[in-house]
Design a protein around this motif. Structure first.
Motif, PDB file in Angstrom:
ATOM      1  N   LEU A  43     -32.747  -7.174 -25.807  1.00  0.00           N
ATOM      2  CA  LEU A  43     -32.607  -6.990 -24.358  1.00  0.00           C
ATOM      3  C   LEU A  43     -31.165  -7.229 -23.906  1.00  0.00           C
ATOM      4  O   LEU A  43     -30.800  -6.922 -22.789  1.00  0.00           O
ATOM      5  CB  LEU A  43     -33.534  -7.937 -23.607  1.00  0.00           C
ATOM      6  CG  LEU A  43     -35.006  -7.566 -23.587  1.00  0.00           C
ATOM      7  CD1 LEU A  43     -35.788  -8.533 -22.734  1.00  0.00           C
ATOM      8  CD2 LEU A  43     -35.210  -6.155 -23.054  1.00  0.00           C
ATOM      9  N   GLU A  44     -30.393  -7.823 -24.780  1.00  0.00           N
ATOM     10  CA  GLU A  44     -29.013  -8.109 -24.404  1.00  0.00           C
ATOM     11  C   GLU A  44     -28.064  -6.998 -24.850  1.00  0.00           C
ATOM     12  O   GLU A  44     -26.867  -7.058 -24.613  1.00  0.00           O
ATOM     13  CB  GLU A  44     -28.572  -9.455 -24.988  1.00  0.00           C
ATOM     14  CG  GLU A  44     -29.421 -10.592 -24.432  1.00  0.00           C
ATOM     15  CD  GLU A  44     -28.897 -11.958 -24.791  1.00  0.00           C
ATOM     16  OE1 GLU A  44     -27.970 -12.030 -25.598  1.00  0.00           O
ATOM     17  OE2 GLU A  44     -29.434 -12.934 -24.253  1.00  0.00           O
ATOM     18  N   LYS A  45     -28.609  -5.988 -25.536  1.00  0.00           N
ATOM     19  CA  LYS A  45     -27.768  -4.878 -25.983  1.00  0.00           C
ATOM     20  C   LYS A  45     -27.569  -3.879 -24.852  1.00  0.00           C
ATOM     21  O   LYS A  45     -28.452  -3.685 -24.030  1.00  0.00           O
ATOM     22  CB  LYS A  45     -28.434  -4.161 -27.158  1.00  0.00           C
ATOM     23  CG  LYS A  45     -28.280  -4.907 -28.463  1.00  0.00           C
ATOM     24  CD  LYS A  45     -28.859  -4.092 -29.581  1.00  0.00           C
ATOM     25  CE  LYS A  45     -28.876  -4.882 -30.865  1.00  0.00           C
ATOM     26  NZ  LYS A  45     -29.781  -4.301 -31.844  1.00  0.00           N
ATOM     27  N   CYS A  46     -26.403  -3.244 -24.859  1.00  0.00           N
ATOM     28  CA  CYS A  46     -26.117  -2.251 -23.829  1.00  0.00           C
ATOM     29  C   CYS A  46     -25.833  -0.907 -24.477  1.00  0.00           C
ATOM     30  O   CYS A  46     -25.484  -0.850 -25.656  1.00  0.00           O
ATOM     31  CB  CYS A  46     -24.909  -2.674 -23.022  1.00  0.00           C
ATOM     32  SG  CYS A  46     -25.243  -4.115 -22.034  1.00  0.00           S
ATOM     33  N   ALA A  47     -25.950   0.143 -23.676  1.00  0.00           N
ATOM     34  CA  ALA A  47     -25.649   1.478 -24.183  1.00  0.00           C
ATOM     35  C   ALA A  47     -24.178   1.556 -24.571  1.00  0.00           C
ATOM     36  O   ALA A  47     -23.339   0.881 -23.987  1.00  0.00           O
ATOM     37  CB  ALA A  47     -25.965   2.504 -23.118  1.00  0.00           C
ATOM     38  N   MET A  88     -35.153 -15.465 -25.180  1.00  0.00           N
ATOM     39  CA  MET A  88     -35.259 -14.055 -24.778  1.00  0.00           C
ATOM     40  C   MET A  88     -34.865 -13.153 -25.948  1.00  0.00           C
ATOM     41  O   MET A  88     -33.957 -13.456 -26.712  1.00  0.00           O
ATOM     42  CB  MET A  88     -34.291 -13.815 -23.605  1.00  0.00           C
ATOM     43  CG  MET A  88     -34.403 -12.421 -23.066  1.00  0.00           C
ATOM     44  SD  MET A  88     -34.049 -12.378 -21.347  1.00  0.00           S
ATOM     45  CE  MET A  88     -33.763 -10.654 -21.138  1.00  0.00           C
TER      46      MET A  88
END
Lengths: 360, 128
Positions: free
Chosen positions: A5-9, A1
């Motif tokens: 996509l695993e990053k956050c705000a 994946m």
């Protein structure tokens, strides 16, 4: 994946440790700069009933007014301007969303902050600056008008320009929450007199007290802010505090299907915890008065080791601390928490979400 | 307990929380199904499996609170599972052959920041 996509705000948490007795302590500044507070939670371990002195302070919190369809240019009326210049006047547009609507706020410093969408900004004709929180293009603008400015008195060119913009170019109006904490002598009824031409209702802050029993409570040590040895980390503490506020069970087993959340270690079970929540449009002056009373109660013998005071700001306020711009994105969170200890030490946690500057 | 006043200390944490919290609610198109907390979580897990397969969906998340009357819940998920969980929630369209949808009302990196929706103060409630 894909890894992005695993990053956050981004989220920020600033923690301070100091003592109320320290002359350079900035606790009063931090409290007074957080203008728009909608919820206060006081958590007192080892306490079953809200102490009378604290209840008394809460009962003296200022009433606030919900005014319907108040045109923004009314803030430029001579009477309003006089009141605003005296200070302690807070206004915030009601049920307006900071990421969709035009939001208006009036700070106690006399600054009128208008957070506007692009169309309104262009029609208004007042100078502002693009919002710091944008995606690609500037879609939102912030206009700040200093109502205490000497050039902004009836009759001057600047005054006429602002009045023309707000009255004729774009007759902005909204429901407003208003409150006033006059410095010095109490001037009851002054705000009502100003609002007499409008439809308004007077509201009292809602107070709810809950007594919780057999709650696991993390151990806190005043000198260990970071949670290196005797305490839990600030993030864990705030998580526990949130779980108590939201009635989340924190004695789950590690194999539970639903939830594995547990109280952070080291912890001990307390017989009773008092949680008092006040909601409304609460001026910082009232928050500070409550803080002072909590400090006084803590100094009494037999009272608990520490108390926690959490203050949540309005998610849709255009400012968080001082005049720092605030946005919503995924939550609009801006809150601070004070843990006061018996020896007059305190911890201050200030947290903001993605669309906020670093707390002061 | 220390009797000496503490010296000043300031620490700033950026993205320090390993979890994210989501406030969600389930709405039905027609007839509302009664659901227990376990069934509610199972519905989300099945949505995850449908979208990401057995392996892709194998990450833990917690249902911290569940209100069976309004079908709202607070979920806790590791940061790296947030996008997967959110996307699966978005694509869940039916529950026991009844059309339904999840509404995400708030997402935060701390449960303390989740705000209660209060009409009296006009606190925001919106679908993200």
């Amino acid at each position: 994946m894909s890894s992005h996509l695993e990053k956050c705000a981004r989220s920020l948490l600033v923690c301070e440790k100091s003592s109320f007795m320290n002359e350079a302590s900035r606790h009063e500044t931090h409290v007074c700069k957080h203008s728009f507070n909608y919820k206060i939670s006081v958590l007192i371990p080892e306490c079953g009933v809200l102490p009378a002195d604290i209840a008394n302070v809460i009962s003296h919190f200022k009433s606030y007014f919900l005014v319907r369809d108040l045109p923004v240019y009314k803030f430029l009326d001579a009477k309003f301007l006089d009141t605003v210049k005296k200070g302690g006047f807070y206004a915030l547009s009601y049920k307006t969303r900071i990421d969709e609507d035009n939001v208006v706020a009036l700070l106690s410093s006399g600054h009128l902050v208008l957070s506007l969408d692009k169309d309104t900004y262009q029609q208004l004709g007042l100078e502002g600056k693009p919002s710091e929180y944008k995606h690609r293009k500037d879609m939102r603008y912030v206009v700040t008008v200093d109502l205490t400015d000497k050039s902004l008195v009836p009759g001057t060119k600047r005054f006429q320009q602002v009045l023309l913009s707000l009255k004729e170019r774009v007759p902005l109006k909204s429901d407003f929450l208003l409150t006033r904490c006059p410095p010095g002598a109490e001037e009851d009824g002054e705000l009502q007199a100003l609002l007499s031409q409008h439809t308004y209702e007077e509201c009292r802050p809602t107070v709810i007290s809950r007594s919780l029993t057999d709650i696991p409570r993390p151990s806190l040590h005043p000198s260990d802010l970071r949670g290196n040895a005797h305490s839990c980390t600030p993030v864990q503490f705030l998580e526990w505090l949130g779980s108590v506020n939201l009635n989340i069970r924190c004695n789950n087993s590690a194999s539970s299907f639903l939830s594995t959340y547990v109280c952070p270690e080291p912890c001990a079970t307390v017989n009773k915890v008092l949680l008092c929540t006040v909601t409304g449009f609460i001026p910082p002056e009232d928050v500070y008065a409550l803080l002072q009373e909590l400090r006084r109660c803590l100094a009494e013998p037999g009272f608990t080791d520490w108390v926690s005071l959490t203050v949540h700001g309005f998610a849709d306020s255009p400012v968080s601390w001082g005049a720092a711009e605030h946005g919503f994105l995924k939550g609009g969170e801006n809150f601070y928490n004070l843990v006061c200890f018996k020896n007059q030490d305190y911890w201050l946690h200030m947290a903001t979400g993605s669309q906020d500057g670093c707390p002061p | 307990m220390d009797e000496e006043p503490s010296s000043y200390e300031r620490v700033a944490y950026k993205n320090d929380s390993v979890y994210h919290y989501m406030k969600i609610c389930l709405i039905f198109g027609n007839e509302r199904k009664p659901l227990s907390a376990e069934q509610f979580k199972q519905l989300i897990i099945s949505g995850l499996k449908e979208l990401y397969g057995e392996v892709g969906a194998a990450f833990p998340f917690d249902v911290l609170t569940f209100d069976q009357f309004v079908l709202s819940a607070i979920l806790r998920v590791y940061n790296n599972g947030l996008v997967k969980l959110w996307s699966a929630l978005t694509l869940i369209g039916s529950c026991e052959n009844e059309s339904c949808a999840f509404r995400v009302t708030q997402v935060s990196s701390s449960v303390s920041k989740l705000i209660l929706v209060l009409k009296s103060t006009g606190t925001s409630c919106r679908s993200l």
